[in-house]
Scaffold this motif. Structure first.
Motif, mmCIF file in Angstrom:
data_model
loop_
_atom_site.group_PDB
_atom_site.id
_atom_site.type_symbol
_atom_site.label_atom_id
_atom_site.label_comp_id
_atom_site.label_asym_id
_atom_site.label_seq_id
_atom_site.Cartn_x
_atom_site.Cartn_y
_atom_site.Cartn_z
ATOM 1 N N ALA A 203 59.283 54.015 46.979
ATOM 2 C CA ALA A 203 60.684 54.033 46.576
ATOM 3 C C ALA A 203 60.836 53.899 45.061
ATOM 4 C CB ALA A 203 61.437 52.902 47.287
ATOM 5 N N GLN A 204 59.956 53.100 44.455
ATOM 6 C CA GLN A 204 60.014 52.876 43.009
ATOM 7 C C GLN A 204 59.263 53.952 42.225
ATOM 8 O OE1 GLN A 204 61.618 50.658 41.157
ATOM 9 N NE2 GLN A 204 62.506 49.427 42.800
ATOM 10 N N ARG A 205 58.560 54.810 42.929
ATOM 11 C CA ARG A 205 57.753 55.868 42.296
ATOM 12 C C ARG A 205 56.797 55.276 41.258
ATOM 13 N NH1 ARG A 205 59.871 61.025 43.257
ATOM 14 N NH2 ARG A 205 61.916 61.025 44.260
ATOM 15 N N VAL A 206 56.057 54.274 41.662
ATOM 16 C CA VAL A 206 55.154 53.605 40.724
ATOM 17 C C VAL A 206 53.982 54.522 40.364
ATOM 18 C CG1 VAL A 206 55.779 51.333 41.602
ATOM 19 C CG2 VAL A 206 53.750 52.464 42.502
ATOM 20 N N ASP A 207 53.450 54.292 39.183
ATOM 21 C CA ASP A 207 52.322 55.088 38.690
ATOM 22 C C ASP A 207 50.977 54.421 38.967
ATOM 23 O OD1 ASP A 207 53.886 57.205 37.270
ATOM 24 O OD2 ASP A 207 54.629 55.450 36.180
ATOM 25 N N GLY A 208 51.001 53.248 39.568
ATOM 26 C CA GLY A 208 49.753 52.569 39.885
ATOM 27 C C GLY A 208 50.021 51.188 40.442
ATOM 28 N N ILE A 209 49.023 50.653 41.164
ATOM 29 C CA ILE A 209 49.112 49.309 41.720
ATOM 30 C C ILE A 209 47.941 48.494 41.202
ATOM 31 C CG2 ILE A 209 48.962 47.932 43.843
ATOM 32 C CD1 ILE A 209 50.562 50.010 45.274
ATOM 33 N N LEU A 210 48.248 47.318 40.659
ATOM 34 C CA LEU A 210 47.237 46.402 40.143
ATOM 35 C C LEU A 210 47.023 45.300 41.177
ATOM 36 C CD1 LEU A 210 48.811 45.927 36.578
ATOM 37 C CD2 LEU A 210 47.214 47.724 37.301
ATOM 38 N N VAL A 211 45.784 45.105 41.617
ATOM 39 C CA VAL A 211 45.462 44.064 42.599
ATOM 40 C C VAL A 211 44.529 43.072 41.914
ATOM 41 C CG1 VAL A 211 44.577 43.535 44.893
ATOM 42 C CG2 VAL A 211 45.684 45.744 44.465
ATOM 43 N N ALA A 212 45.076 41.894 41.578
ATOM 44 C CA ALA A 212 44.360 40.953 40.705
ATOM 45 C C ALA A 212 43.509 39.930 41.462
ATOM 46 C CB ALA A 212 45.358 40.239 39.795
ATOM 47 N N GLY A 213 42.637 40.401 42.328
ATOM 48 C CA GLY A 213 41.617 39.549 42.925
ATOM 49 C C GLY A 213 42.002 38.806 44.182
ATOM 50 N N ASP A 214 40.982 38.199 44.816
ATOM 51 C CA ASP A 214 41.095 37.572 46.131
ATOM 52 C C ASP A 214 41.695 38.561 47.121
ATOM 53 O OD1 ASP A 214 39.885 35.287 45.304
ATOM 54 O OD2 ASP A 214 41.640 33.991 45.441
ATOM 55 N N VAL A 215 41.056 39.705 47.175
ATOM 56 C CA VAL A 215 41.460 40.738 48.129
ATOM 57 C C VAL A 215 41.250 40.215 49.548
ATOM 58 C CG1 VAL A 215 41.052 43.096 48.909
ATOM 59 C CG2 VAL A 215 40.877 42.534 46.472
ATOM 60 N N PHE A 216 40.071 39.625 49.771
ATOM 61 C CA PHE A 216 39.765 39.016 51.058
ATOM 62 C C PHE A 216 39.808 37.502 50.922
ATOM 63 C CE2 PHE A 216 37.384 43.112 51.322
ATOM 64 C CZ PHE A 216 38.085 43.655 52.384
ATOM 65 N N ASP A 217 39.896 36.831 52.065
ATOM 66 C CA ASP A 217 39.920 35.371 52.044
ATOM 67 C C ASP A 217 38.520 34.777 52.056
ATOM 68 O OD1 ASP A 217 41.558 32.933 52.131
ATOM 69 O OD2 ASP A 217 40.555 32.604 54.053
ATOM 70 N N LYS A 218 37.546 35.545 52.536
ATOM 71 C CA LYS A 218 36.173 35.048 52.634
ATOM 72 C C LYS A 218 35.209 36.056 52.035
ATOM 73 C CE LYS A 218 37.122 32.504 56.930
ATOM 74 N NZ LYS A 218 37.075 31.188 56.291
ATOM 75 N N THR A 219 34.068 35.553 51.578
ATOM 76 C CA THR A 219 33.054 36.446 51.013
ATOM 77 C C THR A 219 32.484 37.385 52.069
ATOM 78 O OG1 THR A 219 31.383 34.722 51.361
ATOM 79 C CG2 THR A 219 32.405 34.836 49.176
ATOM 80 N N VAL A 220 32.507 36.937 53.327
ATOM 81 C CA VAL A 220 32.109 37.813 54.440
ATOM 82 C C VAL A 220 33.363 38.058 55.284
ATOM 83 C CG1 VAL A 220 30.516 38.161 56.359
ATOM 84 C CG2 VAL A 220 29.828 36.734 54.424
ATOM 85 N N PRO A 221 34.173 39.052 54.930
ATOM 86 C CA PRO A 221 35.439 39.273 55.630
ATOM 87 C C PRO A 221 35.215 39.801 57.042
ATOM 88 C CG PRO A 221 35.051 41.030 54.055
ATOM 89 C CD PRO A 221 33.972 40.014 53.831
ATOM 90 N N SER A 222 36.204 39.578 57.883
ATOM 91 C CA SER A 222 36.124 40.076 59.252
ATOM 92 C C SER A 222 36.266 41.590 59.277
ATOM 93 C CB SER A 222 37.241 39.450 60.102
ATOM 94 O OG SER A 222 38.511 39.895 59.636
#
Length: 379
Positions: free
Chosen positions: A37-56
């Motif tokens: 809706a906002q027609r963004v030009d990019g998405i920044l994801v600043a870490g802790d994508v997963f909660d654990k180092t071995v994600p489910s």
């Protein structure tokens, strides 16, 4: 250029043994609609994508689905690893994903990854700095960095090694604890404040997209900002107003920042009163009883099978506590049914019984990592 700043997705997280995957799927769909809706030009994801180092498996599948949909809408994504992520696992397939405009910086190997984007005003240089510790910097730079002891020294050293043209527009994505920011109980803190860095480290950047702290907030100035989590992951966060951060870069020096609220599938909230008050229909019939609940009972005597009875009204009751003259303080009762407890909860209960005090956060984090390591070795 319009960028959407997210952080601390913690995909796969469980809160009081309740899986948050369905809630996370719901909120990511909301982010996707907002980005379009906002027609963004990019998405920044600043870490802790997963909660654990071995994600489910389910958490990995959720990220895969999210990135695939963004790619179909031709929205570039810029991702870094956080302290909860496995650097190497997050980096898997990174070179291949760049063909779909998904840029991942999982492991710091001596160079801060830079991606150049273009708009009507010219280039925008996006720097991706994953979560780093002093030991990592010493390991990469050997003799040159052997005196580095603090996070402040580590981040300053790394950014000083990065060639930044301050005449151009520059964006940094990072996952660190900046001094002066507000923290809550759900966040990991280091003893003595050695993990803190000064906001002055970021001189030369037009916008700094931060992750690590769960409350949305600016630090020092409007253009250095934590996006915060998309969902509430602790009852210390019940007063938070969750949002995403929308950043618009104009010509050099022109940056507009605004927060856009997001609405969860279920809220997290707390109520307090006697059992009779809380179970009175007139007190709950106009509320969303499917919310994640913390209930504090003020009755002087324990209510028999209180958890079972209250869950007939509030199916997502996470915590039940008593606060009365007999206990003298809030006392948690039957937070999780016995059959739903994991190994971490059992060890925590044993520690409490033996030591008459709760496990410290540092001990809990160490134990969690140890359990993950044992699990990984036996899979």
């Amino acid at each position: 250029m319009k960028l959407l700043h997210l952080a601390d997705l913690h995909l796969g997280k469980r809160v009081n043994e309740f899986s948050m995957l369905r809630d996370q799927e719901y909120i990511l769909e909301q982010v996707l609609r907002l980005a379009c809706a906002q027609r963004v030009d990019g998405i920044l994801v600043a870490g802790d994508v997963f909660d654990k180092t071995v994600p489910s498996v389910e958490a990995v599948a959720l990220l895969d689905d999210f990135l695939t949909k963004l790619s179909q809408y031709h929205i570039p994504v810029y991702i870094i690893s956080g302290n909860h992520d496995s650097e190497k696992r997050l980096s898997f397939g990174a070179q291949l994903m760049e063909k779909s405009a998904v840029y991942v910086a999982g492991e710091y190997l001596g160079e801060v990854k830079k991606v150049c984007a273009e708009d009507a005003f010219g280039p925008v240089h996006i720097y991706l700095l994953p979560f780093i510790k002093p030991a990592q910097v010493r390991a990469v730079w050997k003799e040159e960095a052997q005196e580095i002891e603090t996070y402040q020294e580590a981040v300053s050293f790394v950014l000083n090694k990065t060639q930044i043209d301050k005449a151009q527009r520059n964006v940094l994505v990072a996952h660190q604890f900046v001094a002066g920011a507000s923290v809550c109980d759900s966040e990991e803190r280091s003893v003595g404040g050695l993990d803190q860095i000064a906001v002055s480290c970021f001189d030369g950047f037009d916008y700094v997209a931060l992750g690590h702290l769960h409350g949305p907030q600016q630090v020092g100035c409007e253009t250095v900002r934590y996006a915060g989590t998309l969902l509430k992951y602790s009852f210390s966060e019940i007063a938070h107003h969750k949002s995403v951060t929308l950043v618009e870069l104009g010509a050099k020096g022109e940056v507009a920042v605004q927060t856009v609220p997001v609405n969860p599938l279920r809220d997290m909230r707390q109520i307090r009163g006697s059992y009779e008050e809380i179970t009175r229909r007139t007190n709950y019939e106009n509320t969303d009883t499917s919310d994640y609940m913390r209930i504090i009972l003020t009755d002087e005597e324990d209510i028999f099978d209180a958890v079972g009875k209250l869950r007939a009204i509030y199916p997502n009751l996470m915590r039940l506590e008593y606060d009365n003259t007999r206990t003298g303080t809030c006392q948690t009762k039957e937070m999780v049914p016995q059959e739903e407890k994991g190994p971490l909860e059992f060890v925590e209960e044993l520690f409490q019984m033996q030591n008459h005090k709760p496990m410290q956060e540092e001990q809990r984090i160490y134990l969690e990592k140890l359990i993950e390591q044992v699990w990984e070795e036996n899979v």
